[in-house]
Enzyme design. Structure first.
Site: not given
Ligand code: PGA
Length: 257
Positions: A98, A170, A12-14, A216, A176, A237-238, A100
């Site tokens: 998600h 999640e 997930n590149w956000k 994470s 993050g 994500g990251g 977010e």
């Molecule tokens: P993260 O994000 O790996 O940067 O914690 C995961 C996500 O939000 O899907």
């Protein structure tokens, strides 16, 4: 230990790597690193503006996903993206709900439910996120929160549609933040989600549905997470922004097969 379900690793590149150049650069590095992997489903979800990479991914083992969509085909919905537009780009997966989206953009489980049903009706494969806040975990309410989110998010979904849906657990406090849920903490919730699936559907559905962990996930902790019985890969994500770290995570999933 043999896995009964095919692990799925999503990147997930956000709101990163959203220009065609940046997205292409990353994927050109990633493709050769993972080209021989057959036993893991690999998904990349870039921002809408970089979905043109579909043309690069066509002949690869990497599937393309989008990060959000609306539930109408078209209309006066400024700023929204229709599932039919995504279908035209040959998108396979769609991330919905998600945290977010839920927390920053106030998406309710009821809205996610509408999007989910629409996605399934047009043949997109949904990856649907659920998870608790830190305060809720600390108050011992994780299961209660997950159950409620599950009921509202998946309300009215047929058994066949549930089978096609990937759930991403999640925990919001782990996204993050560098704080990963321990493999035991994650597995416990995944197990609980399977129990809800048994109650809401049946044992077979609970065994079929893939439940990813997200929050994470990094190359150094992927192995112990993915080895857990109820964890079927991760939503990353990251660490999905760099080809090397994302490929390492995918390879850790492959080792659990
Ligand atoms: P993260 O994000 O790996 O940067 O914690 C995961 C996500 O939000 O899907």
């Amino acid at each position: 230990m043999k896995k009964v379900r095919t692990p799925i690793i999503g990147g997930n590149w956000k709101m990163h790597r959203g220009t065609p150049e940046k997205a292409r650069e990353m994927l050109e590095n990633l493709i050769p690193l993972v080209k021989d992997i057959e036993s893991v489903d690999i998904v990349i979800a870039p921002p809408f503006t970089a979905l043109g990479v579909a043309s690069i991914l066509k002949v690869t083992n990497i599937k393309l996903g989008a990060q959000n969509m609306y539930y109408e085909d078209e209309g006066a919905f400024t700023g929204e993206i229709s599932p039919t537009f995504l279908n035209a780009l040959e998108i396979d997966y769609i991330i919905l709900g998600h945290s977010e989206r839920r927390n920053i953009f106030n998406e309710s489980s009821e809205l996610v439910n509408k999007k989910l049903k629409k996605a399934l009706s047009v043949g997109l494969n949904p990856i649907v996120c659920i998870g608790e806040h830190l305060k809720e975990r600390e108050a011992g309410k994780t299961k209660e929160v997950i159950k409620k989110q599950f009921e509202n998010t998946f309300a009215g979904l047929s058994k066949e549609d549930m089978d096609k849906t990937v759930i991403a657990y999640e925990p919001i406090w782990a996204i993050g933040t560098g704080k990963t849920a321990t493999p035991e903490q994650a597995d416990e919730v995944h197990q609980y989600i399977r129990e809800i699936l048994i109650d809401s559907y049946d044992k077979k559905t609970a065994e079929n549905v893939r439940i990813q962990y997200g929050g994470s996930v990094k190359p150094h902790n992927a192995k112990e997470l993915f080895e857990k019985k109820n964890i079927d890969g991760g939503l990353v994500g990251g660490a999905s922004l760099e080809a090397k770290s994302f490929a390492q995570i995918i390879k850790e999933a492959e080792k659990t097969i």
